[in-house]
Motif scaffolding. Structure first.
Motif, PDB file in Angstrom:
ATOM      1  N   THR A 336      -6.991  -1.834  -4.596  1.00  0.00           N
ATOM      2  CA  THR A 336      -7.061  -0.594  -5.375  1.00  0.00           C
ATOM      3  C   THR A 336      -6.910  -0.890  -6.859  1.00  0.00           C
ATOM      4  OG1 THR A 336      -6.120   0.649  -3.519  1.00  0.00           O
ATOM      5  CG2 THR A 336      -6.062   1.698  -5.688  1.00  0.00           C
ATOM      6  N   ARG A 337      -7.709  -0.172  -7.690  1.00  0.00           N
ATOM      7  CA  ARG A 337      -7.615  -0.293  -9.139  1.00  0.00           C
ATOM      8  C   ARG A 337      -7.771   1.091  -9.782  1.00  0.00           C
ATOM      9  NH1 ARG A 337      -6.176  -4.449  -7.493  1.00  0.00           N
ATOM     10  NH2 ARG A 337      -6.732  -6.574  -8.138  1.00  0.00           N
ATOM     11  N   GLU A 338      -7.011   1.273 -10.914  1.00  0.00           N
ATOM     12  CA  GLU A 338      -7.127   2.486 -11.720  1.00  0.00           C
ATOM     13  C   GLU A 338      -8.120   2.228 -12.854  1.00  0.00           C
ATOM     14  OE1 GLU A 338      -5.701   5.355 -11.073  1.00  0.00           O
ATOM     15  OE2 GLU A 338      -4.553   4.626  -9.341  1.00  0.00           O
ATOM     16  N   ILE A 339      -8.971   3.262 -13.133  1.00  0.00           N
ATOM     17  CA  ILE A 339      -9.983   3.164 -14.185  1.00  0.00           C
ATOM     18  C   ILE A 339      -9.695   4.249 -15.226  1.00  0.00           C
ATOM     19  CG2 ILE A 339     -12.440   3.101 -14.705  1.00  0.00           C
ATOM     20  CD1 ILE A 339     -11.623   1.020 -12.664  1.00  0.00           C
ATOM     21  N   SER A 340      -9.613   3.822 -16.485  1.00  0.00           N
ATOM     22  CA  SER A 340      -9.411   4.779 -17.578  1.00  0.00           C
ATOM     23  C   SER A 340     -10.678   4.818 -18.422  1.00  0.00           C
ATOM     24  CB  SER A 340      -8.211   4.370 -18.434  1.00  0.00           C
ATOM     25  OG  SER A 340      -8.069   5.239 -19.528  1.00  0.00           O
ATOM     26  N   SER A 341     -11.333   6.011 -18.575  1.00  0.00           N
ATOM     27  CA  SER A 341     -12.569   6.114 -19.349  1.00  0.00           C
ATOM     28  C   SER A 341     -12.865   7.576 -19.667  1.00  0.00           C
ATOM     29  CB  SER A 341     -13.740   5.518 -18.564  1.00  0.00           C
ATOM     30  OG  SER A 341     -13.989   6.279 -17.397  1.00  0.00           O
ATOM     31  N   ASN A 342     -13.720   7.789 -20.644  1.00  0.00           N
ATOM     32  CA  ASN A 342     -14.203   9.123 -20.978  1.00  0.00           C
ATOM     33  C   ASN A 342     -15.663   8.992 -21.426  1.00  0.00           C
ATOM     34  OD1 ASN A 342     -14.308  11.864 -21.537  1.00  0.00           O
ATOM     35  ND2 ASN A 342     -13.574  11.598 -23.630  1.00  0.00           N
ATOM     36  N   THR A 366     -11.069   2.122  -4.564  1.00  0.00           N
ATOM     37  CA  THR A 366     -10.458   1.305  -3.514  1.00  0.00           C
ATOM     38  C   THR A 366     -11.554   0.653  -2.675  1.00  0.00           C
ATOM     39  OG1 THR A 366      -8.536   2.761  -3.383  1.00  0.00           O
ATOM     40  CG2 THR A 366      -8.930   1.299  -1.510  1.00  0.00           C
ATOM     41  N   PHE A 367     -11.386  -0.671  -2.438  1.00  0.00           N
ATOM     42  CA  PHE A 367     -12.276  -1.402  -1.545  1.00  0.00           C
ATOM     43  C   PHE A 367     -11.472  -1.814  -0.321  1.00  0.00           C
ATOM     44  CE2 PHE A 367     -14.163  -5.551  -0.206  1.00  0.00           C
ATOM     45  CZ  PHE A 367     -15.316  -5.020   0.343  1.00  0.00           C
TER      46      PHE A 367
END
Length: 746
Positions: A336-342, A366-367
């Protein structure tokens, strides 16, 4: 002799020419089938019939009387056209079917309309036949080409007939090039009201009469209209604050597509023109420049509808970093990874270049691997993209604890005498495995060196080496590999090299002087093998090929054998050889083809001597007139006597004798240079077959000693033995920095 023949022919025809001057014309009748009223390029037969009471003419002419052109000159003799020029035969299919009938076949051209044709001999002329040739129409267009018209207006296309025979009952057809089976109109003028752009293209008019249909006359219709535009910049257009925004529009359709004028505006301030090119660049973009922008294009016809682009100022994605994940084989794992973007990013999971999963507009991804395997130990790549930046990447590291898995489970080693043998195998496992090489009966072999190399965190190479091979070293070995999660076994079969197995001839193709042989190779006995092809008669080898290299087991090979006799039956063999011995194929028999030869007697016309003879002919014309027939008859009898079958056979015999002498020399040379390949064929076949059968039986016994799995996969390698060794079960942190994508599976 040939020069004399040409000279006599020339004198002969000269005599006939002067004879004509004094002879009375005989009756000739010319007919045409099916008719002299024909279409262009129609085939007709011109038939010339002679009065049966008259003597056979020496020469018959078919002549276009109007133009004084000879189409064909025939020399009828005994129901055949002798000495007739080649065009008469190939072009006009000339025939001298009997003593009173001669014919040619003619394809009537257009310019024969009104022409008259006759047939003549040296003393007579036939009636003339006048041809009436009908022809299809010729048409042309009278409209401007290209015919330019504005969309929505009316287009008028006009065609006319410029030539036809006959010029009555003309029928018209209009078609469009892209739909030739659809008839648009049936008159000379075609009108298209309220024309649209899709009606642009090539239009053809065609005229028909009773004879046929004209070639089409084509008019290009050009329908002109105002431009259509679109934006090739994505909308919304995302740009990082402070960067440059480039907005691009293109003309997708316009006619004409030249002298295009552009106009950019922002919708909330539409009275201000921002730019007059297709690309609008906004440097150092600020948040206040967000909004809707439109572009429009104009040509000589009008102005397009606008294309709109929404501009938004955003920032690029960033991906959370986490530690290595370690699990046991068959366990379920979540990466699992968190992604921060706009705006929200589109993410993809990759195994090397293989795409595993994609998600659209997410801030968490999540993979999942439901049941992990040893080969799942690797770095998975996660990429995140939005309009600000594409392919922001991060690694998700996974290690799977698993039992050993070898790349192969069966290895066969062919050892050359007492030379060394070497083999290796790759293992994937985690933690690091231990291994032992033992005989099939469990005993430990002597003198085999071994080593293990770590390639990546879960990939290892095992190497085995023995400097001297003894008879006791042959046999089957078991390589045991284990760690805390399980074990695996690799079977190694060590065999002595031997002579090759027998090749199999699949095809023999015999020509006149050579033969082509195809065969399938068999096992090479563990050493490099080569092949040679032999052709024999009885116990004598008469031809052999160059050495042919092996392409691999069960591959098709081919070669040619030269210098063979025609119409001769040969036995063919393929001999396989390596440094341990030879093996011969079963014989295949084939008979070479007959040597078909023919002698042709060329006819040479002596034009230079003929010219000189013409002068002499004028001087002695009256002297030769009373002797003409006797001279000709005697000369023809002499010519026939010299062209006897005996002479032709003698020439043919001499040629064959020369060839046989040359081939006999080659045969003697081959016989004197017999080598080890020929000795294979001289052996007692029966005794040799018994020895081969016994050897095969021994090989089968060896194969029966292999484990079941070992017999399924006989992979050639290079091999060895060792006791069970313990290696460190864990690596350092630095060893986990790189992983392998293993290509073999359980």
């Amino acid at each position: 002799m040939l020069l004399g023949y040409g000279f006599c022919r020339f004198i002969f025809h000269g005599c006939l020419y002067w004879l004509v001057m004094a002879c009375v014309s005989a009756a000739l009748r010319l007919t045409v089938k099916p008719s002299n009223n024909v279409a262009v390029n129609q085939s007709v037969t011109l038939q010339c019939d002679k009065d049966p009471n008259e003597s056979t003419p020496l020469v018959v002419f078919f002549r276009i009387q109007t133009q004084h052109i000879d189409m064909c000159v025939l020399e009828p003799i005994d129901g055949a056209c002798k000495n007739t020029t080649d065009p008469c035969i190939t072009r006009y299919n000339a025939s001298c079917a009997g003593p009173t009938r001669y014919s040619i076949q003619v394809t009537v051209p257009k310019d024969w309309n009104g022409m008259s044709v006759v047939c003549e001999t040296l003393i007579a002329r036939s009636n003339s036949i006048v041809f009436f040739v009908t022809d299809k129409p010729e048409v042309r267009h009278l409209s401007p080409n290209p015919n330019r018209v504005l969309e929505g207006q009316t287009a008028t296309l006009v065609c006319t007939v410029i030539d036809a025979n006959t010029n009555t009952s003309i029928k018209w057809t209009w078609i469009k090039a892209n739909s030739p089976n659809t008839v648009l109109h049936n008159g000379p003028n075609y009108t298209i009201p309220n024309i649209q752009r899709e009606r642009s293209g090539s239009y053809s008019c065609i005229a028909s009469n009773a004879v046929g249909t004209s070639e089409p006359a084509t008019i290009q219709v050009d329908v002109q209209y105002k431009p259509e535009v679109q934006s090739i910049t994505s909308s919304p257009y995302i740009v990082l604050e402070g960067q440059t925004a480039t907005l691009v529009c293109v003309v997708t359709d316009a006619n004409p597509n030249t002298n295009i004028k552009w106009r950019w505006i922002k919708i909330d301030t539409s009275n201000i023109v921002l730019h007059n090119e297709s690309n609008y660049i906004i440097p150092n973009t600020e948040r206040g420049r967000s909004g809707s922008y439109s572009c429009a294009a104009s040509n000589t016809v009008g102005t397009s509808e606008s294309a709109t682009i929404d501009v938004d100022v955003l920032y690029k994605p960033s991906i959370e970093e986490r530690d290595v994940k370690v699990v046991n084989e068959t366990e379920r794992v979540l990466l699992t990874r968190e992604i921060s973007s706009n705006p929200l990013a589109n993410v993809s999971w990759y195994d090397g270049r293989q795409l595993l999963k994609s998600e659209m507009a997410v801030n968490t991804t999540t993979f999942i691997i439901e049941k992990t395997k040893c080969t799942d130990t690797k770095n998975f790549t996660l990429t995140a993209s939005n309009a600000s930046q594409r392919n922001v990447t991060s690694l998700a590291e996974l290690i799977v604890n698993c039992r050993p898995i070898p790349d192969v489970t069966n290895i066969t080693l062919w050892v050359d005498g007492d030379n060394i043998f070497v083999f290796s195998t790759k293992i994937i496992a985690h933690p690091e495995p231990r291994y032992a090489l033992l005989f099939e009966n469990g005993l430990q072999p002597n003198g085999i060196r071994d080593s293990m190399t770590r390639n990546t965190v879960n990939n290892f190479s095992l190497h085995f080496y023995k400097t001297t091979v003894q008879q006791t070293d042959y046999g089957t070995y078991n390589l045991f590999i284990k760690n805390t999660l399980g074990e695996a076994t690799v079977y190694i079969n060590v065999l002595p090299q031997r002579k090759p197995n027998t090749p199999v001839i699949s095809k023999v193709s015999c020509k006149v002087r050579n033969a082509q042989i195809q065969w399938a190779s068999s096992h090479n006995g563990g050493a490099i093998q080569t092949f040679i092809a032999l052709a024999t008669i009885g116990q004598q080898t008469v031809s052999r090929s160059e050495s042919v290299c092996d392409k691999g087991e069960s591959k098709i090979h081919s070669t040619h054998l030269q210098n063979l006799q025609s119409s001769t039956k040969y036995a063919f063999y393929i001999v396989a050889q390596n440094k341990h011995g030879n093996s011969s194929s079963e014989k295949r028999e084939c008979k070479t083809l007959d040597d078909e030869t023919s002698n042709q007697i060329p006819v040479v016309a002596g034009s230079t001597l003929g010219s000189i003879g013409l002068v002499a002919l004028i001087l002695v014309t009256m002297f030769l007139l009373h002797k003409r027939y006797r001279c000709i008859i005697k000369w023809e009898n002499r010519a026939r006597g010299k062209e006897s079958p005996k002479t032709e056979k003698e020439t043919h015999y001499t040629t064959i004798t020369g060839q046989q002498n040359n081939e006999r020399s080659l045969y003697d040379e081959l016989t004197q240079n017999r080598d080890q390949y020929e000795s294979v064929l001289m052996k007692d076949r029966e005794g040799d077959d018994v020895k081969i059968y016994e050897q095969l039986q021994k090989n089968e016994n060896v194969d029966k000693q292999l484990p079941v799995d070992a017999k399924k996969n006989d992979n050639q390698a290079t091999g060895s033995t060792t006791p069970l060794h313990e290696q460190p079960s864990q690596g350092t942190a630095s060893e986990y920095s790189e992983y392998t994508n293993t290509s073999f599976t359980e």
